[in-house]
Design an enzyme around this catalytic site. Structure first.
Site, PDB file in Angstrom:
ATOM      1  N   GLN A  70      30.468  38.773  33.971  1.00 12.59           N
ATOM      2  CA  GLN A  70      31.197  38.410  34.804  1.00 12.59           C
ATOM      3  C   GLN A  70      30.306  38.472  36.227  1.00 12.59           C
ATOM      4  O   GLN A  70      29.462  39.306  36.600  1.00 12.59           O
ATOM      5  CB  GLN A  70      32.500  39.694  35.357  1.00 12.59           C
ATOM      6  CG  GLN A  70      33.113  39.089  36.537  1.00 12.59           C
ATOM      7  CD  GLN A  70      33.977  40.115  37.021  1.00 12.59           C
ATOM      8  OE1 GLN A  70      33.949  41.167  37.486  1.00 12.59           O
ATOM      9  NE2 GLN A  70      35.532  39.837  36.699  1.00 12.59           N
ATOM     10  N   CYS A 100      38.102  41.508  43.052  1.00 11.94           N
ATOM     11  CA  CYS A 100      37.778  42.608  43.474  1.00 11.94           C
ATOM     12  C   CYS A 100      38.381  43.083  44.812  1.00 11.94           C
ATOM     13  O   CYS A 100      38.022  41.939  45.758  1.00 11.94           O
ATOM     14  CB  CYS A 100      36.112  42.729  43.470  1.00 11.94           C
ATOM     15  SG  CYS A 100      35.344  44.410  44.035  1.00 11.94           S
ATOM     16  N   LYS A 140      39.416  35.859  36.784  1.00 13.95           N
ATOM     17  CA  LYS A 140      40.114  37.050  36.987  1.00 13.95           C
ATOM     18  C   LYS A 140      40.455  36.923  38.427  1.00 13.95           C
ATOM     19  O   LYS A 140      39.639  37.083  39.222  1.00 13.95           O
ATOM     20  CB  LYS A 140      39.399  38.009  36.515  1.00 13.95           C
ATOM     21  CG  LYS A 140      40.340  39.473  36.327  1.00 13.95           C
ATOM     22  CD  LYS A 140      39.573  40.683  35.706  1.00 13.95           C
ATOM     23  CE  LYS A 140      40.538  41.925  35.745  1.00 13.95           C
ATOM     24  NZ  LYS A 140      41.233  42.437  36.879  1.00 13.95           N
ATOM     25  N   GLY A 202      47.134  45.671  34.498  1.00 16.40           N
ATOM     26  CA  GLY A 202      47.651  46.574  34.971  1.00 16.40           C
ATOM     27  C   GLY A 202      48.719  47.381  34.440  1.00 16.40           C
ATOM     28  O   GLY A 202      49.738  46.896  33.879  1.00 16.40           O
TER      29      GLY A 202
END
Length: 325
Positions: A70, A100, A140, A202
């Site tokens: 990533q 993030c 993401k 999650g």
């Protein structure tokens, strides 16, 4: 589940986590049956300017494949150059971090901050896809910046249009960080909006959670983050449950301690004793969370300065709680 030309043996995926999903942790997750592992996020500028620490984060072991590396940044050109570097390093998949939430990342317009600039996000994804060549690119991101700007569906659509092979959605906003409950409805909405594979992220802490997410959202894969901290067994448990419906028992005390010590040795070998010991403190606390006297153990871990210190701490602990361990 298939991402570009990469076929996964199962849809159980290790989420990228800074300070956690380094090479040793990824290897343990893979041994436990994880279908795909993601690296920690790697700075595009760190790669371009050949920062020694950053370049070391690209280390890949053949045993962990397929592996996604990533990258993060906020400029299309530098992200494209970083993608070329990562592709040459042998990544099976290149992932773009747009989720993030940490202040030091978003203040530079990186991570989740890119969700506030969809046009820039599109240009970054498109240039990375072009630079990556045959290596599939994934993205993401989160539900949105906050509850007033929920735009995960729009970000997913533009990622697909820009050529992304798959997307991963964390069902929390940036404002939430990791608090509250993840919104799985937004994962379902993203899945219904795009044709590329969607991974849900999650609040996956048990095999039953994983099954429920797949059922309720229709997503193609499930991504486990904090639920794997100190608990690589979760990948074995989830994969088995999804395949057969069987619930494997939790690891015994001896297995937990042996894994802790093995993880310690892998970290020390990979990063040297000074860094490895200090990074192992957090992992050790996660491995022993919920055990008798875990708070006292945590204090001892934080004072450990060597591999021998860790071994002594665990030997003394075994004698105090179970002489047979």
């Amino acid at each position: 589940m298939r991402i570009g030309q990469i076929q996964l043996k199962n849809p159980v995926i290790l989420a990228p986590m800074a300070g956690v999903t380094d090479l040793p942790f990824r290897l343990l997750a893979k041994e436990m049956g994880c279908g795909l592992v993601y690296s920690e996020m790697v700075s595009d500028k760190g790669l371009i300017y050949e920062n020694v620490h950053t370049r070391k984060m690209l280390a890949i072991d053949e045993r962990e494949r397929p592996v996604a590396l990533q990258i993060f940044g906020s400029e299309p050109d530098s992200m494209a150059e970083a993608a070329r570097i990562v592709a040459r390093a042998g990544a099976d998949i290149i992932d773009i971090n747009m989720g993030c939430p940490t202040p030091k990342i978003v203040k530079n317009g990186e991570g989740a901050a890119l969700m506030k600039k969809p046009e820039l996000a599109y240009r970054i994804i498109a240039t990375v896809v072009e630079a990556a060549g045959d290596v599939p690119v994934t993205v993401k991101f989160r539900k949105g910046w906050d509850e007033q700007s929920v735009n995960a569906v729009d970000i997913a659509k533009l990622a697909e249009r820009a050529g992304a092979a798959a997307v991963s959605v964390h069902g929390r906003t940036r404002e939430q960080f990791y608090s509250g409950q993840a919104d799985w409805d937004i994962i379902r909405a993203v899945k219904q909006a795009v044709a590329i594979p969607v991974t849900g992220n999650g609040d996956i802490r048990t095999p039953q959670d994983a099954k429920r997410m797949l059922t309720e959202t229709g997503c193609d894969g499930i991504m486990i983050g904090r639920g794997a901290q100190g608990n690589p067994w979760i990948f074995r448990q989830v994969a088995r449950y999804l395949a057969t419906g069987e619930l494997l028992p939790p690891p015994a005390l001896t297995e937990r301690i042996n894994m802790l010590l093995r993880h310690l040795d892998m970290l020390v070998e990979h990063k040297g004793e000074y860094i490895g010991i200090r990074e192992m403190r957090s992992h050790a606390a996660w491995y022993t969370k919920g055990l008798p006297n875990s708070a006292e153990l945590r204090l001892k871990f934080n004072q450990a300065l060597s591999r021998d210190d860790f071994i002594r701490i665990m030997e003394e602990y075994c004698l105090s709680v179970d002489k047979n361990c």
